[in-house]
Scaffold this motif. Structure first.
Motif, PDB file in Angstrom:
ATOM      1  N   VAL A 478       0.860  -1.179   0.000  1.00 24.25           N
ATOM      2  CA  VAL A 478       0.000   0.000   0.000  1.00 24.25           C
ATOM      3  C   VAL A 478       0.897   1.229   0.000  1.00 24.25           C
ATOM      4  O   VAL A 478       1.816   1.340   0.813  1.00 24.25           O
ATOM      5  CB  VAL A 478      -0.928   0.012   1.239  1.00 24.25           C
ATOM      6  N   GLN A 479       0.644   2.170  -0.892  1.00 29.62           N
ATOM      7  CA  GLN A 479       1.480   3.354  -0.997  1.00 29.62           C
ATOM      8  C   GLN A 479       1.034   4.487  -0.089  1.00 29.62           C
ATOM      9  O   GLN A 479       1.806   5.374   0.244  1.00 29.62           O
ATOM     10  CB  GLN A 479       1.500   3.847  -2.450  1.00 29.62           C
ATOM     11  N   GLY A 480      -0.236   4.496   0.290  1.00 27.00           N
ATOM     12  CA  GLY A 480      -0.743   5.624   1.054  1.00 27.00           C
ATOM     13  C   GLY A 480      -1.127   6.795   0.182  1.00 27.00           C
ATOM     14  O   GLY A 480      -1.286   7.916   0.657  1.00 27.00           O
ATOM     15  N   HIS A 481      -1.271   6.544  -1.126  1.00 33.81           N
ATOM     16  CA  HIS A 481      -1.686   7.566  -2.076  1.00 33.81           C
ATOM     17  C   HIS A 481      -3.116   7.233  -2.515  1.00 33.81           C
ATOM     18  O   HIS A 481      -3.334   6.330  -3.324  1.00 33.81           O
ATOM     19  CB  HIS A 481      -0.766   7.603  -3.293  1.00 33.81           C
ATOM     20  N   VAL A 482      -4.091   7.934  -1.977  1.00 31.81           N
ATOM     21  CA  VAL A 482      -5.489   7.621  -2.225  1.00 31.81           C
ATOM     22  C   VAL A 482      -5.848   7.858  -3.687  1.00 31.81           C
ATOM     23  O   VAL A 482      -5.522   8.902  -4.258  1.00 31.81           O
ATOM     24  CB  VAL A 482      -6.391   8.469  -1.293  1.00 31.81           C
ATOM     25  N   ASP A 483      -6.536   6.872  -4.291  1.00 32.92           N
ATOM     26  CA  ASP A 483      -6.947   6.987  -5.687  1.00 32.92           C
ATOM     27  C   ASP A 483      -8.312   7.634  -5.832  1.00 32.92           C
ATOM     28  O   ASP A 483      -8.671   8.092  -6.920  1.00 32.92           O
ATOM     29  CB  ASP A 483      -6.973   5.597  -6.334  1.00 32.92           C
ATOM     30  N   GLY A 484      -9.089   7.665  -4.772  1.00 31.99           N
ATOM     31  CA  GLY A 484     -10.420   8.251  -4.827  1.00 31.99           C
ATOM     32  C   GLY A 484     -11.181   7.914  -3.566  1.00 31.99           C
ATOM     33  O   GLY A 484     -10.670   7.242  -2.664  1.00 31.99           O
ATOM     34  N   THR A 485     -12.412   8.383  -3.491  1.00 33.27           N
ATOM     35  CA  THR A 485     -13.253   8.077  -2.333  1.00 33.27           C
ATOM     36  C   THR A 485     -14.482   7.308  -2.780  1.00 33.27           C
ATOM     37  O   THR A 485     -15.008   7.512  -3.886  1.00 33.27           O
ATOM     38  CB  THR A 485     -13.697   9.360  -1.608  1.00 33.27           C
ATOM     39  N   GLY A 486     -14.910   6.422  -1.921  1.00 41.01           N
ATOM     40  CA  GLY A 486     -16.148   5.689  -2.129  1.00 41.01           C
ATOM     41  C   GLY A 486     -17.136   6.054  -1.039  1.00 41.01           C
ATOM     42  O   GLY A 486     -16.893   6.943  -0.224  1.00 41.01           O
ATOM     43  N   GLU A 487     -18.243   5.342  -1.004  1.00 43.73           N
ATOM     44  CA  GLU A 487     -19.277   5.614  -0.008  1.00 43.73           C
ATOM     45  C   GLU A 487     -19.899   4.299   0.426  1.00 43.73           C
ATOM     46  O   GLU A 487     -20.164   3.427  -0.401  1.00 43.73           O
ATOM     47  CB  GLU A 487     -20.345   6.543  -0.594  1.00 43.73           C
ATOM     48  N   ILE A 488     -20.094   4.139   1.749  1.00 46.77           N
ATOM     49  CA  ILE A 488     -20.737   2.934   2.250  1.00 46.77           C
ATOM     50  C   ILE A 488     -22.181   2.909   1.768  1.00 46.77           C
ATOM     51  O   ILE A 488     -22.955   3.845   2.015  1.00 46.77           O
ATOM     52  CB  ILE A 488     -20.700   2.881   3.793  1.00 46.77           C
ATOM     53  N   ILE A 489     -22.560   1.841   1.054  1.00 45.42           N
ATOM     54  CA  ILE A 489     -23.935   1.691   0.566  1.00 45.42           C
ATOM     55  C   ILE A 489     -24.789   0.937   1.575  1.00 45.42           C
ATOM     56  O   ILE A 489     -25.896   1.365   1.909  1.00 45.42           O
ATOM     57  CB  ILE A 489     -23.952   0.961  -0.787  1.00 45.42           C
ATOM     58  N   SER A 490     -24.259  -0.185   2.076  1.00 47.84           N
ATOM     59  CA  SER A 490     -25.042  -1.003   3.003  1.00 47.84           C
ATOM     60  C   SER A 490     -24.118  -1.895   3.828  1.00 47.84           C
ATOM     61  O   SER A 490     -22.954  -2.110   3.471  1.00 47.84           O
ATOM     62  CB  SER A 490     -26.060  -1.869   2.238  1.00 47.84           C
ATOM     63  N   ARG A 491     -24.665  -2.394   4.929  1.00 43.75           N
ATOM     64  CA  ARG A 491     -23.958  -3.347   5.793  1.00 43.75           C
ATOM     65  C   ARG A 491     -24.905  -4.506   6.057  1.00 43.75           C
ATOM     66  O   ARG A 491     -26.064  -4.293   6.440  1.00 43.75           O
ATOM     67  CB  ARG A 491     -23.537  -2.695   7.114  1.00 43.75           C
ATOM     68  N   THR A 492     -24.410  -5.737   5.873  1.00 44.70           N
ATOM     69  CA  THR A 492     -25.236  -6.923   6.073  1.00 44.70           C
ATOM     70  C   THR A 492     -24.532  -7.864   7.047  1.00 44.70           C
ATOM     71  O   THR A 492     -23.580  -8.569   6.672  1.00 44.70           O
ATOM     72  CB  THR A 492     -25.494  -7.655   4.743  1.00 44.70           C
ATOM     73  N   PRO A 493     -24.956  -7.890   8.310  1.00 42.79           N
ATOM     74  CA  PRO A 493     -24.303  -8.770   9.290  1.00 42.79           C
ATOM     75  C   PRO A 493     -24.650 -10.232   9.041  1.00 42.79           C
ATOM     76  O   PRO A 493     -25.726 -10.566   8.533  1.00 42.79           O
ATOM     77  CB  PRO A 493     -24.881  -8.296  10.633  1.00 42.79           C
ATOM     78  N   SER A 494     -23.713 -11.114   9.398  1.00 42.20           N
ATOM     79  CA  SER A 494     -23.963 -12.556   9.414  1.00 42.20           C
ATOM     80  C   SER A 494     -23.386 -13.102  10.705  1.00 42.20           C
ATOM     81  O   SER A 494     -22.928 -12.354  11.563  1.00 42.20           O
ATOM     82  CB  SER A 494     -23.330 -13.234   8.193  1.00 42.20           C
ATOM     83  N   GLU A 495     -23.397 -14.408  10.833  1.00 42.76           N
ATOM     84  CA  GLU A 495     -22.997 -15.011  12.109  1.00 42.76           C
ATOM     85  C   GLU A 495     -21.533 -14.766  12.430  1.00 42.76           C
ATOM     86  O   GLU A 495     -21.176 -14.496  13.578  1.00 42.76           O
ATOM     87  CB  GLU A 495     -23.265 -16.519  12.078  1.00 42.76           C
ATOM     88  N   TRP A 497     -19.227 -12.770  10.229  1.00 41.17           N
ATOM     89  CA  TRP A 497     -18.612 -11.623   9.584  1.00 41.17           C
ATOM     90  C   TRP A 497     -19.706 -10.661   9.147  1.00 41.17           C
ATOM     91  O   TRP A 497     -20.900 -10.898   9.366  1.00 41.17           O
ATOM     92  CB  TRP A 497     -17.757 -12.053   8.385  1.00 41.17           C
ATOM     93  N   GLU A 498     -19.305  -9.581   8.513  1.00 38.86           N
ATOM     94  CA  GLU A 498     -20.269  -8.601   8.013  1.00 38.86           C
ATOM     95  C   GLU A 498     -19.874  -8.215   6.591  1.00 38.86           C
ATOM     96  O   GLU A 498     -18.707  -7.928   6.318  1.00 38.86           O
ATOM     97  CB  GLU A 498     -20.280  -7.364   8.914  1.00 38.86           C
ATOM     98  N   ILE A 499     -20.842  -8.253   5.690  1.00 37.28           N
ATOM     99  CA  ILE A 499     -20.606  -7.877   4.303  1.00 37.28           C
ATOM    100  C   ILE A 499     -20.941  -6.394   4.137  1.00 37.28           C
ATOM    101  O   ILE A 499     -22.037  -5.944   4.485  1.00 37.28           O
ATOM    102  CB  ILE A 499     -21.469  -8.708   3.331  1.00 37.28           C
ATOM    103  N   VAL A 500     -19.978  -5.634   3.617  1.00 37.57           N
ATOM    104  CA  VAL A 500     -20.153  -4.199   3.424  1.00 37.57           C
ATOM    105  C   VAL A 500     -20.076  -3.901   1.929  1.00 37.57           C
ATOM    106  O   VAL A 500     -19.133  -4.313   1.250  1.00 37.57           O
ATOM    107  CB  VAL A 500     -19.085  -3.398   4.188  1.00 37.57           C
TER     108      VAL A 500
END
Length: 587
Positions: A478-495, A497-500
C-alpha cells in the motif's frame, strides 16, 4: 472517601503539578482492579471540588459493575459540582451493562475532565466529544504512558486483537532453567515463588505447554492471595497425553486443555477442550491467542518451558518479560529460551529494562521489547494492517492547508519529524510529536481527493507506520496515495462476519476484481464481489473491533487505494509490453 494523597488547592484550572498528582493517584487506584475487571479495562478516577480538594475516588472493581467514574461521583456527592474529574481512560460514551460515564459526569455538574488515554474502542469512544458538547472543559494525554502501562492488557486486546502476553521464567545467573538431569525445584527462593502467585492473581490466564505438563505436573492456581480471582489454567497438549489425574485438572481453578483437532480425549471426561488445527505438528500461537481474545481473555501469563517461550517470541507475541534470576550457577542444563527463529545477532529481540528489584536473594528483572524502527518515508511502504485506532484531537485551518493533531501513542512512540504515518490510508508526513500525539499538515489537494476533509476533533482514524525494511508483509503493498473516495452503501451482518457494500468511482472500476486486493480507509481487504459501480468486502470481528470500519454507517465516505500492481500492468499493456516478459523500461 480516601485521602492518602490530597491534591493541593487550585482555582478553576489546577497547577500542572496538582493535575499530575491527581492523575497519578487515579492510576494507583486503577491498579486495584487488576485481575478482576476483564474483559473490561482497569480504570481509576479522582474527583476534586472547585477548590482543588479531593472529594471522591473510585476504580472499576469488576466487569459488569459500576465504572470508576460512578464510584467516585457517589463518594463525592454534591461536592462534585463545579469540580474536576481525573480519569485514566476517556469516559465511555455508550450503554452496555452500565450507562455512559460521560453523561453521568455532565449530569453531576463536573466542570472539567482530564483523561490520560483516549478510548481506542470504537464502540465506547467519543466521551470527550460528548463532554465538550456539554460545555465541559476536556483535556487528554496527561500521564498517558503511565496509564497505558497499567492498562496494557486491555489496550493490547483492543489494538491488536489478542491478549497481552507476559513471559515469566526463572533461571540461574548463567541462564539455566534446570539442571542437566532435568531437576528444577527450586532454582529461585520462596519469596520469588510467592511473587509469581501475585502475577497469576493479576492475570486472566496462565499458560503452559506439554513439556512442562509432563516434567512438572504443575498446579498453576493462585495461593496466598485471599479473594483473588483464579485465572484460567491453559495447557497446550497437542496429542492429549495428559493423565486424567493431573493436578491442573482439579477444581481449584478453571482449566482449558488445548489439543489438536484429531486428538484422542476419551480419557478426559468433563474437561473443557479447545481443538485447533495443527501446523507442522504445532498449534499456531496466533490461532490460540485469537480464540482466547474472543472468549474474553485479556492477559496471559506464559509459564511454559523454553520451547513454548521460543514459539511465542518467534510469533511476535511476547509483550513483557519478567525474569527471576537466582544467585546460582549450573553450567549445563536447558536454557530458559529455546529456538525463537533468530539466526543472526541482527535479529536479536532487544529489550528495555523497566524495573530491576531484589526479591529475597533473587533479582527480578522486568523488560519490554524495543519497537523495531520503521522505515522512513523515502523507502517505506504500508501493508494495510492497521496498528492503532487513533483520534483527531484538533484541526487548524491554515492558508492553503489544514493542520491535524492526532493522538496515537503506539505509532508515535518512535516517530520523528519527517517520518510517514498513514491516516485512514493517506500517507502524511509528521511535523512534530509530543506526549503520544503527532501533527501533520494536509494540503488542500489531499483534502479534496480524500475523506480527510470531513474529519474533526474527536473523529477516530486508522493509523499505520511504514513497514520496516525486511519486515513481514501482512496485507498487500500500500502506498498511502489515495486513488479516490467511495461511499458505504449497506452493511449486512452474518454469524461470523459482516458484508459491506461500497460505491466505486467509475475511473477505478477497472482495477477492482473479485478476489483482488483493495485498501479501504487504510485497511487491506479482499474484494468479494465487484461490479461497474460497487464492490463488497467481508469484515471479520477483529477488523470490526480494531478499525474505523466497525463504526462506519451507510452514506459515510471512505478512502480507496487500488492495487498498485494493477496500474503497473495497465501501463505496460498500454505501451505494448508483455508484463510476463518485460525486461526494459516501459516509460
Amino acid at each position: 472517601m480516601r485521602q492518602e494523597d490530597p491534591v493541593a488547592t487550585h482555582a478553576a484550572h489546577a497547577a500542572p503539578d496538582a493535575d499530575t498528582r491527581a492523575m497519578r493517584r487515579a492510576i494507583e487506584l486503577a491498579a486495584r482492579g487488576l485481575g478482576s475487571t476483564s474483559p473490561n479495562p482497569v480504570v481509576g478516577c479522582v474527583i476534586t471540588d472547585a477548590s482543588g480538594t479531593i472529594v471522591g475516588e473510585g476504580w472499576h472493581q469488576r466487569a459488569g459493575g459500576p465504572h470508576a467514574e460512578i464510584h467516585a461521583l457517589r463518594a463525592a456527592g454534591p461536592a462534585a459540582r463545579g469540580g474536576t474529574a481525573y480519569v485514566t481512560l476517556e469516559p465511555c460514551n455508550h450503554t452496555g451493562r452500565t450507562g455512559p460515564c460521560a453523561q453521568a459526569l455532565a449530569a453531576a455538574g463536573i466542570a472539567r475532565v482530564v483523561h490520560a488515554v483516549s478510548d481506542p474502542n470504537p464502540q465506547a469512544s467519543g466521551g470527550a466529544v460528548t463532554l465538550r458538547a456539554a460545555g465541559i472543559d476536556t483535556e487528554g494525554g496527561l500521564l498517558a504512558d503511565e496509564a497505558e502501562t497499567g492498562n496494557a492488557a486491555w489496550l493490547t486486546s483492543v489494538r491488536l486483537g489478542r491478549p497481552h502476553v507476559t513471559w515469566k521464567y526463572a533461571a540461574t545467573l548463567d541462564g539455566r532453567s534446570a539442571a542437566a538431569d532435568g531437576s528444577s525445584r527450586w532454582i529461585t527462593s520462596a519469596a520469588s515463588r510467592a511473587d509469581v502467585h501475585r502475577l497469576r492473581a493479576e492475570s486472566d490466564a496462565v499458560l503452559v505447554g506439554g513439556g512442562t505438563l509432563r516434567a512438572d505436573d504443575p498446579h498453576l492456581a493462585v495461593r496466598g492471595h485471599e479473594g483473588a480471582t483464579q485465572p484460567l489454567r491453559i495447557a497446550l497438549d497437542t496429542r492429549a497425553t495428559i493423565p486424567a489425574g493431573a493436578r491442573i485438572l482439579d477444581d481449584a481453578a478453571p482449566t482449558l486443555l488445548v489439543v489438536g483437532e484429531d486428538a484422542d480425549t476419551r480419557h478426559l471426561t468433563g474437561v473443557e477442550l479447545l481443538r485447533l488445527p495443527l501446523h507442522d505438528g504445532r498449534i499456531a500461537v496466533q490461532d490460540l491467542l485469537t480464540h482466547l481474545n474472543l472468549s474474553g481473555v485479556r492477559s496471559v501469563l506464559l509459564e511454559g518451558g523454553p520451547t513454548l517461550a521460543g514459539a511465542f517470541l518467534e510469533a511476535g507475541a511476547v509483550d513483557r518479560v519478567i525474569g527471576y534470576l537466582a544467585p546460582a550457577l549450573l553450567g549445563a542444563g536447558p536454557a530458559a529460551l529455546a529456538d525463537a527463529g533468530i539466526t543472526n545477532i541482527s535479529g536479536a529481540v532487544r529489550l528495555d529494562i523497566t524495573e530491576a528489584v531484589r526479591i529475597g536473594p533473587d533479582l527480578r528483572i522486568t523488560a519490554v521489547p524495543v519497537p523495531v524502527t520503521p522505515a522512513t518515508k523515502e523507502h517505506g511502504v504500508f501493508t494495510g494492517i492497521v496498528e492503532e485506532l487513533g483520534e483527531v484531537t484538533a484541526v487548524e485551518q491554515l492558508e492553503e492547508a489544514s493542520r491535524f493533531r492526532l493522538r496515537g501513542p503506539l505509532v508515535t512512540e518512535d516517530a520523528k519529524h519527517g517520518d510517514s504515518i498513514a491516516v485512514n490510508g493517506v500517507c502524511l508526513t509528521v511535523v512534530e510529536t509530543a506526549d503520544g500525539e503527532f501533527t501533520a499538515d494536509v494540503m488542500q489537494e489531499t483534502l479534496n481527493r480524500s475523506s480527510l476533509g470531513a474529519l474533526s476533533a474527536g473523529s477516530r482514524v486508522n493509523l499505520e507506520r511504514p513497514m520496516a525494511l525486511g519486515g513481514r508483509l501482512g496485507g498487500h503493498l500500500v502506498q498511502g496515495h489515495v486513488d479516490g473516495t467511495g461511499e458505504i452503501i449497506s452493511r449486512t451482518p452474518s454469524e461470523h462476519w459482516e458484508i459491506v457494500k461500497v460505491a466505486l468511482p467509475q475511473n477505478l472500476s477497472r482495477y477492482v476484481v473479485e478476489k483482488g486486493s483493495i485498501t479501504v480507509d487504510g485497511v487491506s481487504l479482499t474484494v468479494v464481489e465487484a461490479a461497474a459501480d460497487w464492490f463488497t468486502i467481508s469484515l471479520i470481528p477483529t477488523t470490526l473491533a480494531l478499525t474505523t470500519l466497525g463504526i462506519k454507517q451507510s452514506g459515510d465516505p471512505v478512502n480507496l487505494e487500488v492495487d498498485v500492481l494493477a496500474k503497473y500492468v495497465e501501463r505496460l499493456l498500454a505501451a505494448g509490453v508483455d508484463p510476463l516478459h518485460a525486461t526494459g523500461d516501459a516509460r
